[in-house]
Motif scaffolding. Sequence first.
Motif, short mmCIF file in Angstrom:
data_model
loop_
_atom_site.label_atom_id
_atom_site.label_comp_id
_atom_site.label_asym_id
_atom_site.label_seq_id
_atom_site.Cartn_x
_atom_site.Cartn_y
_atom_site.Cartn_z
N THR A 23 0.77 -1.22 0.10
CA THR A 23 0.07 0.10 -0.05
C THR A 23 0.97 1.26 0.02
O THR A 23 0.20 2.11 0.10
CB THR A 23 -0.83 0.16 1.08
OG1 THR A 23 -0.23 0.03 2.47
CG2 THR A 23 -1.97 -0.96 1.08
N SER A 24 2.15 1.18 -0.04
CA SER A 24 3.00 2.32 -0.31
C SER A 24 4.28 2.04 -0.90
O SER A 24 4.56 0.46 -0.97
CB SER A 24 3.36 2.89 1.08
OG SER A 24 4.11 2.15 1.81
N GLY A 25 4.81 2.96 -1.58
CA GLY A 25 6.13 2.74 -2.43
C GLY A 25 6.45 3.84 -3.13
O GLY A 25 6.13 5.14 -2.98
N ASP A 26 7.84 3.70 -3.41
CA ASP A 26 8.55 5.16 -4.10
C ASP A 26 8.71 4.69 -5.47
O ASP A 26 8.26 3.66 -6.12
CB ASP A 26 10.02 4.91 -3.31
CG ASP A 26 10.85 6.20 -3.56
OD1 ASP A 26 10.16 7.28 -4.43
OD2 ASP A 26 11.83 6.45 -3.24
N ALA A 27 9.20 5.80 -6.35
CA ALA A 27 9.68 5.49 -7.68
C ALA A 27 10.19 4.23 -8.15
O ALA A 27 11.30 3.96 -7.53
CB ALA A 27 9.92 6.74 -8.37
N GLY A 28 9.70 3.56 -9.16
CA GLY A 28 10.39 2.26 -9.48
C GLY A 28 9.76 1.01 -8.68
O GLY A 28 10.12 -0.08 -9.03
N ASP A 29 9.10 1.43 -7.41
CA ASP A 29 8.69 -0.09 -6.67
C ASP A 29 7.51 -0.42 -7.71
O ASP A 29 6.89 0.11 -8.08
CB ASP A 29 8.23 0.45 -5.55
CG ASP A 29 9.29 0.79 -4.48
OD1 ASP A 29 10.48 0.46 -4.95
OD2 ASP A 29 8.93 1.39 -3.40
#
Length: 168
Positions: A23-29
């Motif tokens: 339910t969350s992540g950074d660019a590229g995840d």
Amino acid sequence: ATDSTSAEVVAPDLTIAKVVDLTSGDAGDQFTYTVTLSHTAGSSSAAFDLVVDDVLDPVFAPVSVGATSGTATIVGNTIRLTLPTFLTTDAPVVVTYVVAFRDTVEPGQVVGNTATLAYDSNPGTGGVPGNGQASASDITGVFALDLAKTIVATALPGTGSDQFDPAR
């Protein structure tokens, strides 16, 4: 005299459910969505011309798609499953797709996503249409920060380590 007769109406009744692994992540995840289609207990006939569409938010880049039945494709930012016939005796159809956050994701950006289902009670035209939709949990964009503080000596007398010695 009045005559009466009864008729059993047979019609497909499908459900669609959708989940996401993170339910969350950074660019590229990357995130894996799983969409499951099945007949309800009250479904009394096959469904025809089944189409599931999931139009992804532009912040997502589709990576891959697969399905246990039917034809799963990626066209632009749309995930699509087509299935000509879905019998009441068929196992549930599972569509799995992987998407990644593009570099345009912003910290705190909340991205929702809904898959839609359309089907018919007859092959081709002329049947009774059915539909449904399902959403997974929203995904929030975050940036992983790893901060560290280091005191270094400089040419200025008020900024040297003897002025700001953490051991004192």
